[in-house]
Design a protein around this motif. Structure first.
Motif, short mmCIF file in Angstrom:
data_model
loop_
_atom_site.label_atom_id
_atom_site.label_comp_id
_atom_site.label_asym_id
_atom_site.label_seq_id
_atom_site.Cartn_x
_atom_site.Cartn_y
_atom_site.Cartn_z
N LEU A 77 0.82 -1.22 0.00
CA LEU A 77 0.00 0.00 0.00
C LEU A 77 0.85 1.25 0.00
CD1 LEU A 77 -2.99 -0.41 2.45
CD2 LEU A 77 -3.04 0.09 0.00
N ARG A 78 1.90 1.20 0.80
CA ARG A 78 2.78 2.37 0.89
C ARG A 78 3.48 2.60 -0.46
NH1 ARG A 78 4.27 7.36 2.08
NH2 ARG A 78 6.36 7.55 2.92
N ALA A 79 3.85 1.52 -1.13
CA ALA A 79 4.51 1.68 -2.43
C ALA A 79 3.55 2.36 -3.41
CB ALA A 79 4.96 0.32 -2.96
N ARG A 80 2.28 1.92 -3.40
CA ARG A 80 1.30 2.57 -4.29
C ARG A 80 1.07 4.03 -3.87
NH1 ARG A 80 -3.15 2.37 -7.77
NH2 ARG A 80 -5.08 3.17 -6.87
N SER A 81 1.04 4.26 -2.57
CA SER A 81 0.84 5.61 -2.07
C SER A 81 1.98 6.51 -2.56
CB SER A 81 0.80 5.57 -0.54
OG SER A 81 0.85 6.86 -0.01
N GLU A 82 3.20 6.02 -2.48
CA GLU A 82 4.34 6.84 -2.94
C GLU A 82 4.23 7.14 -4.43
OE1 GLU A 82 8.11 5.22 -1.73
OE2 GLU A 82 7.59 5.35 0.40
N ARG A 83 3.76 6.15 -5.19
CA ARG A 83 3.61 6.37 -6.65
C ARG A 83 2.57 7.47 -6.93
NH1 ARG A 83 3.82 0.65 -6.71
NH2 ARG A 83 1.59 0.35 -7.06
N LEU A 84 1.42 7.37 -6.24
CA LEU A 84 0.34 8.33 -6.50
C LEU A 84 0.74 9.74 -6.06
CD1 LEU A 84 -2.80 6.29 -5.36
CD2 LEU A 84 -2.38 7.17 -7.66
#
Ligand SMILES: Cc1ncc(COP(=O)(O)O)c(C=O)c1O
Length: 425
Positions: free
Chosen positions: A325-332
């Motif tokens: 989730l954090r990886a996706r959050s960083e991308r967004l």
């Protein structure tokens, strides 16, 4: 830049994202018949579709079993709060006995302060950030007064030392060293609500504890947003709410962490029967023997209807895991940042730190021209179905939540700002 600003780009990023299916597990509010671009997960997270079934299960059990619902499977109410214990511990990186879901954030903060803020004449002071969330300030100030000390001298508020209202670690270190011998407690945010700055919990705790102070955290904006390892970070206690990134509903039952080293503390506490040692609780004796661990700070039997939605949201976090989730959050958030820096920098200035490890999902945006233009832009965005939130005097906070926001949402925000700018130069 133009490629990033295109719908094709946003659509292709969404189509190839490994977590793209999660959005369908949420109710997305509508605006004029189409889905809103909702960026207020830092204020009130969206409703997971699974929450209703959890709440209905409780209502049905109450209708059919009444008082026997406390004992009847499935999910009897007597140990109901224990159903969320393990997923909650995984979410915040704690041992199960170190966490409990109870009360609300500010109530938990007071309970923690009763035990962990024990001022003496030599060591009466609390160090906090200037500009903290008001409820934290009220709690700390009232505790200082309650103990007969003076907030003017004993509630030390550190001013941000960086231009955007953020803190360097060096400034925190200097303040802890300067006031060290007088410090009873350092209370700090995990993620600052106004700027979105994320802090190194372990480093702050080490500095505070090396001076002989207790170190606690308000994790309202950190839980479900950044990865946490509360046990290993060595902090003494933490409190947080579950209605923001944890999506458990308005006023949801809150969370509390007490480090294992305090599991059997003889520190004073405000006690209630639900904190009493479980095997003898129902002997109804007047003596209080605390349950070891965080459970020992509970006061009352928990609000089962309030806990029910938390089960649904924690199931999602457990299934997906914070690292993904954090990886996706960083991308967004990085996408949002590049659109702003590349195309909108005349209109929006980013107050949140640039480095991903110094921020969570949220970007705090100052609107060029100050309050009046800021408010006008905020209202224009809302009218276009793009909902951020407003913090006085001139900040729009935009938080792409990795469970349900998309690249398309982020692009929609940027395009709406661009359209507003074209007509409001
Ligand atoms: C950083 C922070 N601390 C404390 C609170 C107060 O929370 P509660 O009303 O749940 O006590 C909030 C609420 O939004 C918050 O954002």
């Amino acid at each position: 830049m133009t490629e990033l600003f295109s719908e094709n780009y946003a659509r292709s990023q969404d189509a190839s994202d490994p977590l793209r299916t999660l959005r369908a597990e949420f109710h997305i509010p509508l605006h004029g018949g189409t889905e809103q671009a909702y960026f207020c997960g830092n204020s009130l997270g969206l409703q997971p579709k699974g929450a209703r079934a959890m709440v209905e299960e409780v209502l049905d059990k109450w209708a059919h079993d009444a008082v026997e619902g406390h004992f009847r499977e499935p999910a009897p109410w007597m140990p109901y709060h224990a159903l969320v214990r393990e997923p909650l511990a995984r979410l915040v990186g704690a041992h199960p006995t170190e966490v409990v879901a109870m009360n609300s954030l500010t109530a938990n903060l007071h309970l923690m302060l009763v035990s962990f803020y024990r001022p003496t004449r030599e060591r009466p002071a609390i160090l906090m950030e200037a500009g903290a969330f008001p409820s934290d300030h009220h709690a700390l100030e009232s505790q200082v007064r309650f103990h007969g000390f003076d907030p003017d001298t004993d509630l030390i508020e550190l001013q941000p030392d960086e231009a955007d209202g953020t803190f360097s670690m060096a400034a925190i270190e200097r303040a802890i060293a300067e006031h060290g011998p007088r410090l009873a407690l350092v209370l700090w945010p995990g993620v600052q609500y106004r700027t979105g700055q994320a802090f190194d919990l372990a480093a702050i705790a080490q500095l505070a504890q090396a001076q002989g102070a207790i170190c606690g955290f308000d994790l309202a904006h950190a839980v479900g947003n950044i990865e946490l390892s509360l046990h290993d970070s060595g902090i003494d206690f933490a409190v947080w709410c579950h209605y923001k990134y944890v999506n458990s509903g308005p006023g949801a039952v809150a969370g509390c962490f007490v480090h294992e080293r305090h599991a059997r503390t003889s520190r004073p506490r405000f006690a209630g029967w639900w904190g009493h040692e479980q095997t003898t609780r129902f002997r109804m004796a007047p003596e209080f023997t605390p349950t070891p661990g965080a459970d020992g700070w509970q006061l009352s039997n928990p609000p089962i209807l309030g806990l029910a939605p938390l089960r649904a949201s924690l199931e999602q976090f457990d299934r997906v895991g914070m690292p993904a989730l954090r990886a996706r959050s960083e991308r967004l958030t990085a996408y949002l940042e590049s659109l702003i820096r590349g195309q909108l920098s005349e209109t929006l200035q980013i107050a949140t730190p640039r480095q991903p490890e110094r921020r969570g999902a949220q970007l705090s945006l100052r609107v060029a021209g100050g309050h009046v233009r800021g408010r006008a832009l905020f209202e224009y965005l809302a009218g276009e179905g793009v909902l951020g939130d407003w913090r006085e005097p001139d900040v729009i906070r935009i938080s792409p939540a990795p469970l349900y926001n998309t690249y398309a949402d982020v692009l929609r925000f940027a395009r709406a700002v661009d359209a507003w700018r074209a007509h409001n130069r």
